[in-house]
Design a protein around this motif. Sequence first.
Motif, PDB file in Angstrom:
ATOM      1  N   PRO A  48      56.925  33.787 -18.729  1.00  0.00           N
ATOM      2  CA  PRO A  48      56.303  32.651 -18.200  1.00  0.00           C
ATOM      3  C   PRO A  48      56.361  31.215 -19.046  1.00  0.00           C
ATOM      4  O   PRO A  48      56.438  31.500 -20.374  1.00  0.00           O
ATOM      5  N   LEU A  49      56.450  30.173 -18.468  1.00  0.00           N
ATOM      6  CA  LEU A  49      56.491  28.738 -19.206  1.00  0.00           C
ATOM      7  C   LEU A  49      55.494  28.024 -18.545  1.00  0.00           C
ATOM      8  O   LEU A  49      55.308  27.765 -17.311  1.00  0.00           O
ATOM      9  N   ALA A  50      54.849  27.112 -19.425  1.00  0.00           N
ATOM     10  CA  ALA A  50      53.714  26.324 -18.990  1.00  0.00           C
ATOM     11  C   ALA A  50      54.278  25.089 -18.094  1.00  0.00           C
ATOM     12  O   ALA A  50      55.465  24.733 -18.310  1.00  0.00           O
ATOM     13  N   ASN A  51      53.628  24.736 -17.026  1.00  0.00           N
ATOM     14  CA  ASN A  51      54.013  23.664 -16.256  1.00  0.00           C
ATOM     15  C   ASN A  51      52.769  22.637 -16.097  1.00  0.00           C
ATOM     16  O   ASN A  51      51.845  23.064 -15.569  1.00  0.00           O
ATOM     17  N   PRO A  52      52.661  21.711 -16.764  1.00  0.00           N
ATOM     18  CA  PRO A  52      53.731  20.804 -17.266  1.00  0.00           C
ATOM     19  C   PRO A  52      54.552  21.133 -18.303  1.00  0.00           C
ATOM     20  O   PRO A  52      53.842  21.598 -19.167  1.00  0.00           O
TER      21      PRO A  52
END
Length: 166
Positions: A48-52
Amino acid sequence: MITYPFEAALFVDAVTFTRAPNAQITIYDEADTAGTTPLVLTDPNGLPLANPLTSSPDAFGPNFRAPSMRVKWSGGGLTGFLSSPQAVLDEAKAAREAANTASGSASESAASAAAAKVAAEAASATAAGGGFAVDPSNPNVLLISTKSDGTVAVDPTNPNVLLITV
């Protein structure tokens, strides 16, 4: 779920166009015109990657994967679009494959039509009498047809030749 890779982008200040370290952009599906639902992103390894997304101290964003081939980004008062280069390549390959398949089918159809024409001409000649043709069902057989009063005989000077008289 299929995800598409996107390469790292350089973040710049919207006013000065200088590098923007630690800046943020939010990634949306390109159809999300109102920018209400950020996409779920992952890093290239599927984590998982943070968005923004936040740019590095050198102002580069991370490589990421998204569930859309084309995404909209928004940040610093600007909005733009990114296309996954892999998605574009995959679509180009699929189009080439479809074109090759269609071309092969067209060639096969043309060859079948030519063979059908030859068979029809042979059948016509043998039915009318006085003609010869290769048997359409066996290319090793020659069909010979004479007129009603003609005869077929072996040539006395060459036993491999048939004489047809009318």
